[in-house]
Design a protein around this motif. Sequence first.
Motif: not given
Length: 69
Positions: A6-25
Motif C-alpha cells: 500500500f501507499t498511505k493513500k491506498s491504505l486509507w482507501v482500503n481500510q477507512a471503511p473499517c473505521f467508519n472513516f473516522e481516521l484521516n490518512e
Amino acid sequence: MSNITFTKKSLWVNQAPCFNFELNEDELLDKALKENFVIKIGEDLYKLNMDHGSFENVRYKDEDTRNKN
C-alpha cells in the motif's frame, strides 16, 4: 497469497471503511504501523503483515471479478 503493498493513500482507501472513516490518512497509517498491520518498506510503501490477525479485512482490487465466477 502474494505480497500486498500500500501507499498511505491506498491504505486509507482500503481500510477507512473499517473505521467508519473516522481516521484521516495519517492517523490510519500511524495506527497500522503501531499495530504492526503494515511494515514500512519504502518512502511511501508499506507491506501488509500477513502474520497480523486482521489481514482478512483487506479488500482486493479484483474482489468483484473473483466473486462473479
